[in-house]
Design a protein around this motif. Structure first.
Motif, PDB file in Angstrom:
ATOM      1  N   ASN A   9      36.736  -4.811 -48.298  1.00 53.23           N
ATOM      2  CA  ASN A   9      36.504  -4.227 -46.978  1.00 53.23           C
ATOM      3  C   ASN A   9      36.991  -2.780 -47.032  1.00 53.23           C
ATOM      4  OD1 ASN A   9      36.294  -3.527 -44.313  1.00 53.23           O
ATOM      5  ND2 ASN A   9      38.013  -4.779 -43.608  1.00 53.23           N
ATOM      6  N   LYS A  11      36.653  -0.595 -44.863  1.00 52.59           N
ATOM      7  CA  LYS A  11      36.951  -0.090 -43.511  1.00 52.59           C
ATOM      8  C   LYS A  11      36.267   1.277 -43.319  1.00 52.59           C
ATOM      9  CE  LYS A  11      41.334  -2.485 -43.770  1.00 52.59           C
ATOM     10  NZ  LYS A  11      42.458  -2.917 -42.986  1.00 52.59           N
ATOM     11  N   HIS A  94      36.686  -9.070 -37.338  1.00 52.55           N
ATOM     12  CA  HIS A  94      37.889  -8.520 -37.974  1.00 52.55           C
ATOM     13  C   HIS A  94      38.886  -8.150 -36.878  1.00 52.55           C
ATOM     14  CE1 HIS A  94      40.559  -5.918 -40.240  1.00 52.55           C
ATOM     15  NE2 HIS A  94      40.060  -6.444 -41.341  1.00 52.55           N
ATOM     16  N   GLU A  96      40.744  -5.704 -36.465  1.00 52.01           N
ATOM     17  CA  GLU A  96      40.663  -4.308 -36.006  1.00 52.01           C
ATOM     18  C   GLU A  96      39.538  -4.145 -34.995  1.00 52.01           C
ATOM     19  OE1 GLU A  96      40.497  -2.506 -39.878  1.00 52.01           O
ATOM     20  OE2 GLU A  96      42.591  -3.060 -40.247  1.00 52.01           O
ATOM     21  N   GLU A 166      43.245 -14.054 -41.854  1.00 43.56           N
ATOM     22  CA  GLU A 166      43.888 -12.753 -41.976  1.00 43.56           C
ATOM     23  C   GLU A 166      44.989 -12.613 -40.924  1.00 43.56           C
ATOM     24  OE1 GLU A 166      41.395  -9.741 -44.241  1.00 43.56           O
ATOM     25  OE2 GLU A 166      41.022  -9.442 -42.128  1.00 43.56           O
ATOM     26  N   ALA A 170      49.974  -9.013 -41.679  1.00 42.58           N
ATOM     27  CA  ALA A 170      49.873  -8.796 -43.134  1.00 42.58           C
ATOM     28  C   ALA A 170      48.818  -7.745 -43.481  1.00 42.58           C
ATOM     29  CB  ALA A 170      49.529 -10.113 -43.829  1.00 42.58           C
ATOM     30  N   GLY A 210      43.144 -12.933 -46.480  1.00 37.71           N
ATOM     31  CA  GLY A 210      43.189 -11.470 -46.463  1.00 37.71           C
ATOM     32  C   GLY A 210      44.476 -10.990 -45.815  1.00 37.71           C
ATOM     33  N   GLY A 211      45.024  -9.923 -46.368  1.00 35.58           N
ATOM     34  CA  GLY A 211      46.259  -9.345 -45.835  1.00 35.58           C
ATOM     35  C   GLY A 211      47.139  -8.910 -46.987  1.00 35.58           C
ATOM     36  N   SER A 212      46.996  -7.602 -47.370  1.00 31.67           N
ATOM     37  CA  SER A 212      47.818  -7.024 -48.431  1.00 31.67           C
ATOM     38  C   SER A 212      47.699  -7.759 -49.762  1.00 31.67           C
ATOM     39  CB  SER A 212      49.285  -6.923 -47.982  1.00 31.67           C
ATOM     40  OG  SER A 212      49.384  -6.081 -46.851  1.00 31.67           O
ATOM     41  N   VAL A 213      46.465  -8.179 -50.085  1.00 33.11           N
ATOM     42  CA  VAL A 213      46.229  -8.765 -51.416  1.00 33.11           C
ATOM     43  C   VAL A 213      46.229  -7.628 -52.435  1.00 33.11           C
ATOM     44  CG1 VAL A 213      44.597 -10.023 -52.883  1.00 33.11           C
ATOM     45  CG2 VAL A 213      44.853 -10.677 -50.481  1.00 33.11           C
ATOM     46  N   LEU A 231      39.812 -11.414 -49.014  1.00 27.43           N
ATOM     47  CA  LEU A 231      39.222 -10.285 -48.298  1.00 27.43           C
ATOM     48  C   LEU A 231      40.228  -9.154 -48.470  1.00 27.43           C
ATOM     49  CD1 LEU A 231      37.163  -8.960 -46.432  1.00 27.43           C
ATOM     50  CD2 LEU A 231      38.142 -10.182 -44.516  1.00 27.43           C
ATOM     51  N   VAL A 232      39.780  -8.087 -49.109  1.00 25.46           N
ATOM     52  CA  VAL A 232      40.719  -7.078 -49.599  1.00 25.46           C
ATOM     53  C   VAL A 232      40.437  -5.718 -48.974  1.00 25.46           C
ATOM     54  CG1 VAL A 232      41.657  -6.027 -51.690  1.00 25.46           C
ATOM     55  CG2 VAL A 232      40.701  -8.348 -51.796  1.00 25.46           C
ATOM     56  N   GLY A 233      41.408  -5.159 -48.292  1.00 23.65           N
ATOM     57  CA  GLY A 233      41.247  -3.842 -47.664  1.00 23.65           C
ATOM     58  C   GLY A 233      41.723  -2.743 -48.599  1.00 23.65           C
ATOM     59  N   GLY A 234      42.970  -2.318 -48.430  1.00 27.47           N
ATOM     60  CA  GLY A 234      43.524  -1.171 -49.160  1.00 27.47           C
ATOM     61  C   GLY A 234      43.285  -1.217 -50.664  1.00 27.47           C
TER      62      GLY A 234
HETATM   63  C1  PEP Z   1      41.419  -6.168 -44.301  1.00 28.69           C
HETATM   64  O1  PEP Z   1      41.110  -5.066 -43.907  1.00 28.69           O
HETATM   65  O2  PEP Z   1      40.697  -7.116 -44.048  1.00 28.69           O
HETATM   66  C2  PEP Z   1      42.640  -6.309 -45.095  1.00 28.69           C
HETATM   67  C3  PEP Z   1      42.999  -7.509 -45.475  1.00 28.69           C
HETATM   68  O3  PEP Z   1      43.327  -5.174 -45.389  1.00 28.69           O
HETATM   69  P1  PEP Z   1      44.531  -5.015 -46.450  1.00 28.69           P
HETATM   70  O4  PEP Z   1      44.100  -5.686 -47.719  1.00 28.69           O
HETATM   71  O5  PEP Z   1      44.714  -3.543 -46.613  1.00 28.69           O
HETATM   72  O6  PEP Z   1      45.726  -5.680 -45.861  1.00 28.69           O
END
Ligand code: PEP
Length: 248
Positions: A9, A11, A94, A96, A166, A170, A210-213, A231-234
């Motif tokens: 993701n 974003k 999501h 956000e 998520e 996190a 998902g959450g800081s993976v 589900l991976v953001g950063g």
């Molecule tokens: C996300 O945006 O769905 C997410 C999990 O972000 P992050 O990996 O940065 O925590």
């Protein structure tokens, strides 16, 4: 056997030009048939990224969709538009979008119908905030979100969905849920799916965490019985994403 899926993701990051640089950095490293890999990128990046991914196994996803096919919805993007340019997945609900753009369980429900009707896979996000965790109303919150999201959704359609647990506390904080915390909730998600549908159906639906993976914590998280990927953001915006995809 559920196939692992890793969803990036991005974003609201990367201009179209920058998106191509990121795809070039990651493409060969994350192109695999062993797992499903999806890049959910900003709308303006979808067309260039679709071209850049041609000839790979990496799939393309959006981060939102409108629940109507077309019409007077200034600023919105429809499922037929996404389908035509090669999207296969859409992130729905999501946190956000729930926090900043009035996404509710009701609109999530509408968007589930819209995506499955257009042969797009919805990745439905649910999760509790810190207050709810402190007050130990985690499972109630998740069960309620799922029941509302799936209102009137048929057996046939629910099998075309996937879920992402998520926890809000996190996301983007560097403070991932522990594998045990994530497993407990992912298991509860599968349980509510089994109650609403049946065990067989619930056992085929993929549930992500998902959450800081990161490349460091992915192995322990993905080893849990009810966690079918991330589900991976950063970490999806850098080379660490390749570690997550290659996670054993
Ligand atoms: C996300 O945006 O769905 C997410 C999990 O972000 P992050 O990996 O940065 O925590």
């Amino acid at each position: 056997m559920r196939k692992r899926i890793i969803v990036a993701n991005w974003k609201m990051n990367k201009t179209p030009k920058e998106s191509l640089e990121l795809v070039e950095l990651l493409k060969e490293k994350v192109d695999t048939e062993e797992y499903d890999v999806v890049f959910c990128v900003p709308f303006v990046d979808l067309i260039p990224v679709a071209s850049a991914l041609e000839g790979t196994h990496i799939m393309l996803g959006a981060q939102n969709v409108h629940y109507e096919d077309f019409g007077p919805y200034t600023g919105e993007i429809s499922a037929p538009m996404l389908k035509e340019i090669g999207c296969t997945h859409v992130i729905i609900g999501h946190s956000e979008r729930r926090a900043h753009f009035n996404e509710t369980d009701h609109t999530v429900n509408q968007k589930i119908f819209q995506t499955v009707n257009h042969d797009l896979t919805p990745i439905v996000c649910v999760g509790e905030d810190l207050e709810q965790r402190k007050n130990n109303i985690i499972i109630e919150q998740i069960r309620m979100q799922i029941k509302r999201a799936l209102k009137n959704v048929s057996f046939e359609d629910v099998s075309k969905t996937m879920f992402a647990y998520e926890p809000l506390w996190a996301i983007g904080t560097g403070m991932s849920a522990s594998p045990e915390q994530a497993q407990e909730v992912c298991h509860a998600i599968r349980q509510v799916l089994a109650e609403m549908y049946d065990h067989e159906t619930a056992n085929t639906i993929r549930i992500l965490y998902g959450g800081s993976v990161t490349g460091k914590n992915c192995a322990e998280l993905f080893a849990m019985k009810d966690i079918d990927g991330g589900l991976v953001g950063g970490s999806s915006l850098k080379e660490d994403f390749a570690k997550i995809v290659g996670c054993k």
